[in-house]
Design an enzyme around this catalytic site. Structure first.
Site, PDB file in Angstrom:
ATOM      1  N   VAL A  13       1.082  -1.206   0.037  1.00 41.01           N
ATOM      2  CA  VAL A  13      -0.049   0.222   0.358  1.00 41.01           C
ATOM      3  C   VAL A  13       0.765   1.043   0.152  1.00 41.01           C
ATOM      4  O   VAL A  13       0.596   2.080  -0.809  1.00 41.01           O
ATOM      5  CB  VAL A  13      -0.852  -0.361   1.294  1.00 41.01           C
ATOM      6  N   ASN A  33       6.660  -5.291  -8.864  1.00 41.20           N
ATOM      7  CA  ASN A  33       6.775  -5.536  -8.363  1.00 41.20           C
ATOM      8  C   ASN A  33       6.465  -7.191  -8.732  1.00 41.20           C
ATOM      9  O   ASN A  33       6.986  -7.667  -9.406  1.00 41.20           O
ATOM     10  CB  ASN A  33       4.815  -5.728  -7.453  1.00 41.20           C
ATOM     11  N   THR A  35       5.417  -9.746  -7.334  1.00 34.56           N
ATOM     12  CA  THR A  35       3.915 -10.320  -7.555  1.00 34.56           C
ATOM     13  C   THR A  35       3.016  -9.704  -8.270  1.00 34.56           C
ATOM     14  O   THR A  35       2.961  -8.723  -7.959  1.00 34.56           O
ATOM     15  CB  THR A  35       2.826 -10.430  -5.967  1.00 34.56           C
ATOM     16  N   VAL A  77      10.730  -1.604   0.220  1.00 34.49           N
ATOM     17  CA  VAL A  77       9.802  -3.470   0.184  1.00 34.49           C
ATOM     18  C   VAL A  77      10.783  -3.455   2.096  1.00 34.49           C
ATOM     19  O   VAL A  77      11.177  -2.723   2.150  1.00 34.49           O
ATOM     20  CB  VAL A  77      11.336  -3.830  -0.818  1.00 34.49           C
ATOM     21  N   ALA A  79      12.401  -3.734   5.178  1.00 35.40           N
ATOM     22  CA  ALA A  79      13.863  -3.955   5.978  1.00 35.40           C
ATOM     23  C   ALA A  79      14.354  -5.736   5.551  1.00 35.40           C
ATOM     24  O   ALA A  79      13.810  -6.269   5.615  1.00 35.40           O
ATOM     25  CB  ALA A  79      13.978  -3.060   6.541  1.00 35.40           C
ATOM     26  N   ASN A 105      11.812   1.514   6.656  1.00 33.26           N
ATOM     27  CA  ASN A 105      12.048   2.255   7.471  1.00 33.26           C
ATOM     28  C   ASN A 105      13.843   1.127   7.897  1.00 33.26           C
ATOM     29  O   ASN A 105      13.580   0.217   8.338  1.00 33.26           O
ATOM     30  CB  ASN A 105      10.892   1.645   8.633  1.00 33.26           C
ATOM     31  N   GLY A 132       4.149   9.346   7.662  1.00 31.53           N
ATOM     32  CA  GLY A 132       2.997   9.626   7.019  1.00 31.53           C
ATOM     33  C   GLY A 132       2.241   8.566   7.041  1.00 31.53           C
ATOM     34  O   GLY A 132       0.632   8.645   6.775  1.00 31.53           O
ATOM     35  N   LYS A 186      15.142   9.411  10.686  1.00 30.04           N
ATOM     36  CA  LYS A 186      13.799   8.443  10.304  1.00 30.04           C
ATOM     37  C   LYS A 186      13.252   7.539  11.734  1.00 30.04           C
ATOM     38  O   LYS A 186      12.156   7.195  12.265  1.00 30.04           O
ATOM     39  CB  LYS A 186      13.146   7.729   8.597  1.00 30.04           C
ATOM     40  N   GLU A 193       7.669   9.381  18.751  1.00 24.44           N
ATOM     41  CA  GLU A 193       6.660   8.565  17.902  1.00 24.44           C
ATOM     42  C   GLU A 193       6.036   8.027  18.996  1.00 24.44           C
ATOM     43  O   GLU A 193       5.087   8.104  19.377  1.00 24.44           O
ATOM     44  CB  GLU A 193       6.537   8.068  17.145  1.00 24.44           C
ATOM     45  N   TYR A 194       6.923   6.933  19.110  1.00 28.37           N
ATOM     46  CA  TYR A 194       6.876   5.868  20.541  1.00 28.37           C
ATOM     47  C   TYR A 194       6.413   6.940  21.998  1.00 28.37           C
ATOM     48  O   TYR A 194       5.062   6.563  22.544  1.00 28.37           O
ATOM     49  CB  TYR A 194       7.610   5.560  20.896  1.00 28.37           C
TER      50      TYR A 194
END
Length: 480
Positions: A13, A33, A35, A77, A79, A105, A132, A186, A193-194
């Protein structure tokens, strides 16, 4: 014949949404991709969402050859090994001067290893943090590219249009720095964020468990908070969550969600890096520990039976005062959490020679990303005032705000303790503040203990040098 400006490999996504975002901004894009059904799905979405210039390819050679030179391919893809596998697939068809960008990430050292390997093959490499979520990828994320500056210049025109746009500060993208700096930034963003999410959950817990607020009241409170200094994406969605009814039963959905928090690892990486760099980050660490404890659901259910009883103080609570106190405690704790995150980034930048601009990082986090908040503008201005700021806590504006809020902050933490409600994030933030503001800590006793049992030596406050005392011999002689 080349037909597109850029390529994107990896069409889960996030990949699909970023590809559609790029195409919508006027840049024809090739997609691939492993797939192949995902390729067809993306092309179909492009047609439905406005006949966007998205071109699908089922084999890597055709995909790479469809991109104009020098070619730029973004990977999105999972990590680790999948990244290396995708690089191998693409690199077999790329030529000298082409560029690969990893938008996942990824652990920053993996990015540095890959950049070096690609350089030996004549290829350029960037590790780019993308924040985001799905919505951000489609409509404008915060982007944190690091690595080859030449590679960044290849794609800068695209990134400036694809990134979230903030009216008073521009596109939420900047060249972060050399090596794995983009991925590292990042990672720490996610650690912050945590902390943010943990502090908000504690505010919710105190208001609900001590103040006895209903979900409808909580929705009103968080909506009101989102109009002031706490205005942010996370406060906004929290208000939304309290308004959602359960479509498969009665009541509100939030009460049916299992109290067991998942994680993907970036918070753990942040805490590990803080330890490696000897940077205190107790709020972020507490948020990680809280997720670990949440995972012990079965054990907690059994422990609740062992420790039965009412831990509440049974004292009357002024609901309006509690709401205001919790708001102030949340804001003060938030300052500490961000200060810790920024200190981790600063320490790593110094270690690696990245020369990172902390104010610029705050700017690009103002839109698109999960931690976007009006508060970040204050952080940017703090670093604009003093780029060598030792800690956000000592910026004059933040220092005054914490002083103005510390009474409410202490009341909330004490109230939570007296009612058996855990506030590890707020408590850790307050302890961080109280430790940082003191010119003398009980660390003198700890160092004396270390010298006693391990001859680790100590320094004195009244004279220079390193000292060792035969504590045991002196103590034993005194007892005789």
């Amino acid at each position: 014949m080349a037909v597109t400006r850029i390529g994107l490999a990896g069409l889960a996504v996030m990949g699909q949404n970023l590809a559609l975002n790029i195409a919508e901004k006027g840049f024809p894009i090739s997609v691939y991709n492993r797939t192949t059904s995902k390729v067809d799905e993306t092309v179909q979405r492009a047609k439905v969402e406005g006949n966007l210039p998205v071109y699908g390819f089922h084999d890597p050679a055709s995909f790479v050859n469809s991109i104009q030179k020098p070619r730029v391919v973004i990977m999105l893809v999972k990590a680790g090994a999948p990244v290396d596998q995708t690089i191998a697939t693409l690199a077999a068809h790329l030529e000298q001067g082409d560029c690969i960008i990893d938008g996942g990430n990824e652990w920053y050292e993996n990015t540095e290893r890959r950049e070096k390997a690609m350089e030996e093959r004549g290829l350029l490499y960037l590790g780019m943090g993308v924040s985001g979520g799905e919505e951000g990828a489609r409509n404008g994320p915060s982007l944190m590219p690091g690595g080859s500056f030449e590679a960044y210049k290849y794609i800068e025109d695209i990134l400036l249009k694809v990134a979230a746009q903030v009216p008073d500060s521009g596109p939420c993208v900047t060249y972060i720095g050399k090596g794995g700096s983009g991925n590292f930034v990042k990672m720490v963003h996610n650690g912050i964020e945590y902390g943010d999410m943990q502090l908000i959950s504690e505010a919710y817990d105190v208001l609900k468990s001590v103040g006895k607020l209903t979900n409808s009241e909580l929705q009103q409170v968080f909506s009101e908070w989102n109009k002031g200094e706490l205005l942010s994406f996370l406060i906004e969605i929290t208000a939304d969550i309290f308004s959602i009814k359960d479509d498969q039963g009665s009541g509100h959905l939030v009460d049916k969600v299992l109290d067991k928090t998942g994680m993907k690892g970036t918070g753990k990486w942040t805490v590990q890096q803080a330890a490696e760099l000897s940077v205190a980050a107790p709020t972020i660490e507490a948020s990680l520990d809280s997720r670990f404890l949440s995972g012990l659901k079965d054990e907690r259910v059994e422990a609740a039976k062992v420790f039965q009883g009412d831990f509440s103080s049974n004292l009357p609570v002024d609901k309006a005062q509690l709401i205001e106190d919790v708001r102030q405690a949340l804001y003060a704790s938030k300052i500490c959490s961000y200060a810790q995150g920024m200190n981790i980034i600063k320490a790593k930048s110094m270690e690696k020679g990245w020369s990172l601009n902390l104010g610029e990082l705050a700017r690009i986090w103002k839109g698109g990303c999960i931690i976007r908040a009006i508060f970040l503008d204050r952080i940017k201005k703090a670093y604009d005032r003093n780029s060598d700021l030792a800690n956000l806590l000592v910026d004059p504006e933040f220092a005054q705000e914490i002083m103005d809020r510390q009474a409410a902050w202490r009341r909330v933490v004490c109230l939570a303790i007296n009612n058996g409600v855990s506030t590890p994030g707020m408590s850790a933030s307050l302890a961080y503040f109280d430790s940082y503001r003191r010119d003398r800590l009980p660390a003198n006793l700890v160092q004396a203990q270390r010298d006693y049992f391990g001859a680790h030596t100590y320094e004195r406050v009244d004279m220079p040098g390193s000292f060792h005392t035969e504590w045991f011999k002196i103590a034993r002689a005194a007892k005789m």
